[in-house]
Design a protein around this motif. Structure first.
Motif, mmCIF file in Angstrom:
data_model
loop_
_atom_site.group_PDB
_atom_site.id
_atom_site.type_symbol
_atom_site.label_atom_id
_atom_site.label_comp_id
_atom_site.label_asym_id
_atom_site.label_seq_id
_atom_site.Cartn_x
_atom_site.Cartn_y
_atom_site.Cartn_z
ATOM 1 N N HIS A 138 0.841 -1.190 0.000
ATOM 2 C CA HIS A 138 0.000 0.000 0.000
ATOM 3 C C HIS A 138 0.877 1.241 0.000
ATOM 4 O O HIS A 138 2.097 1.153 0.097
ATOM 5 C CB HIS A 138 -0.958 -0.005 1.184
ATOM 6 C CG HIS A 138 -0.296 0.036 2.534
ATOM 7 N ND1 HIS A 138 0.559 -0.947 2.976
ATOM 8 C CD2 HIS A 138 -0.344 0.949 3.542
ATOM 9 C CE1 HIS A 138 0.984 -0.647 4.199
ATOM 10 N NE2 HIS A 138 0.460 0.509 4.558
ATOM 11 N N HIS A 143 1.344 3.826 2.104
ATOM 12 C CA HIS A 143 1.892 4.514 3.281
ATOM 13 C C HIS A 143 3.414 4.671 3.157
ATOM 14 O O HIS A 143 4.099 3.811 2.598
ATOM 15 C CB HIS A 143 1.522 3.782 4.577
ATOM 16 C CG HIS A 143 0.086 4.003 4.980
ATOM 17 N ND1 HIS A 143 -0.605 3.122 5.782
ATOM 18 C CD2 HIS A 143 -0.781 5.001 4.683
ATOM 19 C CE1 HIS A 143 -1.841 3.586 5.973
ATOM 20 N NE2 HIS A 143 -1.968 4.717 5.303
ATOM 21 N N ASP A 180 5.906 4.288 4.963
ATOM 22 C CA ASP A 180 6.861 3.312 5.487
ATOM 23 C C ASP A 180 6.952 2.071 4.588
ATOM 24 O O ASP A 180 7.548 1.065 4.971
ATOM 25 C CB ASP A 180 6.528 2.916 6.931
ATOM 26 C CG ASP A 180 5.094 2.480 7.128
ATOM 27 O OD1 ASP A 180 4.212 2.981 6.414
ATOM 28 O OD2 ASP A 180 4.850 1.629 8.004
ATOM 29 N N HIS A 181 6.378 2.158 3.380
ATOM 30 C CA HIS A 181 6.456 1.054 2.414
ATOM 31 C C HIS A 181 6.953 1.509 1.044
ATOM 32 O O HIS A 181 7.154 0.671 0.170
ATOM 33 C CB HIS A 181 5.077 0.382 2.265
ATOM 34 C CG HIS A 181 4.576 -0.225 3.537
ATOM 35 N ND1 HIS A 181 4.627 -1.581 3.803
ATOM 36 C CD2 HIS A 181 4.055 0.357 4.654
ATOM 37 C CE1 HIS A 181 4.145 -1.807 5.018
ATOM 38 N NE2 HIS A 181 3.792 -0.640 5.558
ATOM 39 N N HIS A 216 -7.214 -0.947 4.831
ATOM 40 C CA HIS A 216 -6.135 -0.152 5.432
ATOM 41 C C HIS A 216 -5.885 1.074 4.549
ATOM 42 O O HIS A 216 -5.737 2.195 5.032
ATOM 43 C CB HIS A 216 -4.897 -1.025 5.576
ATOM 44 C CG HIS A 216 -3.765 -0.369 6.291
ATOM 45 N ND1 HIS A 216 -3.849 0.053 7.592
ATOM 46 C CD2 HIS A 216 -2.516 -0.033 5.876
ATOM 47 C CE1 HIS A 216 -2.692 0.605 7.948
ATOM 48 N NE2 HIS A 216 -1.876 0.575 6.924
ATOM 49 N N ASP A 219 -0.027 -4.465 5.660
ATOM 50 C CA ASP A 219 -0.533 -3.932 6.931
ATOM 51 C C ASP A 219 -1.973 -4.382 7.201
ATOM 52 O O ASP A 219 -2.757 -3.653 7.806
ATOM 53 C CB ASP A 219 -0.451 -2.403 6.942
ATOM 54 C CG ASP A 219 0.969 -1.907 7.207
ATOM 55 O OD1 ASP A 219 1.900 -2.736 7.236
ATOM 56 O OD2 ASP A 219 1.141 -0.684 7.385
ATOM 57 N N HIS A 221 -0.815 -5.177 12.113
ATOM 58 C CA HIS A 221 0.470 -4.568 12.459
ATOM 59 C C HIS A 221 1.176 -5.347 13.555
ATOM 60 O O HIS A 221 2.393 -5.437 13.586
ATOM 61 C CB HIS A 221 0.261 -3.122 12.917
ATOM 62 C CG HIS A 221 -0.383 -2.287 11.861
ATOM 63 N ND1 HIS A 221 -1.718 -2.382 11.555
ATOM 64 C CD2 HIS A 221 0.131 -1.388 10.999
ATOM 65 C CE1 HIS A 221 -1.989 -1.561 10.556
ATOM 66 N NE2 HIS A 221 -0.895 -0.942 10.211
HETATM 67 ZN ZN LIG Z 1 0.253 1.179 6.590
#
Ligand SMILES: [Zn+2]
Length: 286
Positions: free
Chosen positions: A130, A132, A134-135, A203, A225, A228
């Motif tokens: 996805h 976000h 942090d990915h 998410h 995610d 988590h």
């Molecule tokens: Zn996420």
């Protein structure tokens, strides 16, 4: 002096070339006989508030997140799955870790790939669980690959109004990538059922998970995610920043059903304790 140089034999001249030139001559490894999964350490996120995920501190073994990047090397090609929280460009080249907000990364991604013989140019497919931040940190490095993405996710990534927890510049180059756009259907990346993307929205609008069928390890699901923390499984707790809670719970039910049917193990990508136990590249799962 000039004359002596001109007489250098070719092989010796190659030895005198800059290391960067030599690195460019490294060839990607021969395709494996069966799919391999490489796990890269892409850092950690600390100091998270458990309340954001519906928990108290006491209810969780740790509130810390692992950040994990993955390469799947298949006989027919390669797929990168999730590409980190801090871009390689933030590293100063002095070996020091980089901290950005709650995230600390000790190793840039590309040297981890290079250590097993791959450069971003060797990667055929990119899929993100996805959008976000942090990915997605190193997504632009893989813009030359074919990007596999849900329509709803891509629409949100390039909407005029940016979504929450998103770093648009980290994936801006994907806009012009060769793209496979999905509409909720499974996508069998190499056509043999061993590497399959599955839609699991909620998410984010087009969140997806990755099913792998490995010869020795067996069936395995990288959960993005969807969860988590391990403690989140079999609860109705979702993060406060969830795009659509009802959709998330429906996706979880669908995935749990699939896990039962397929016998696949579930790897929660941010699960700090799980990540600590996993073999890291250059070791691999096959
Ligand atoms: Zn996420």
């Amino acid at each position: 002096m000039i004359q002596r140089r001109a007489l250098l034999p070719g092989a010796l001249a190659v030895c005198l070339l800059a290391p960067a030139v030599l690195a460019a001559q490294v060839h990607k490894p021969a395709p494996p006989k069966t799919p391999r999964l490489y796990v890269f350490d892409c850092g950690a996120i600390k100091g998270l508030s458990p309340a954001t995920f519906g928990f108290t501190k006491e209810q969780l073994a740790t509130t810390d997140f692992a950040v994990t990047c993955y390469l799947i090397a298949h006989p027919k090609g390669t797929l990168m799955w999730d590409v980190g929280v801090v871009p390689d460009s933030a590293f100063k080249g002095d070996g020091a870790p980089v901290t950005q907000g709650p995230s600390t990364v000790t190793k840039p991604l590309k040297p981890q790939l290079a250590a097993i013989g791959y450069t971003p140019a060797d990667i055929n497919y990119l899929a993100l669980s996805h959008y976000h931040s942090d990915h997605t940190a190193n997504a632009n490095d893989f813009a030359g690959a074919t990007w596999i993405v849900e329509q709803a996710e891509r629409d949100a990534m390039f909407a005029d109004k940016p979504a929450n927890i998103m770093q648009g510049p980290s994936f801006s180059a994907l806009k012009n990538s060769k793209t496979v756009v999905l509409h909720g259907e499974d996508y069998d990346v190499f056509g043999d059922g061993t590497v399959v993307l599955k839609s699991a929205p909620g998410h984010t609008p087009g969140h997806q998970v990755l099913f792998l069928k490995l010869a020795k390890t067996g069936p395995l699901l990288l959960a993005g995610d969807l969860y988590h923390y391990a403690e989140e499984r079999f609860t109705d707790k979702v993060p406060t920043f969830e795009f659509n809670k009802e959709q998330s719970l429906a996706s979880r039910a669908k995935v749990e059903e699939f896990l039962k049917k397929s016998g696949a193990q579930l790897w929660i990508e941010h699960d700090y304790l799980l990540h600590a136990k996993l073999k890291k590249s250059p070791e691999y799962y096959e």
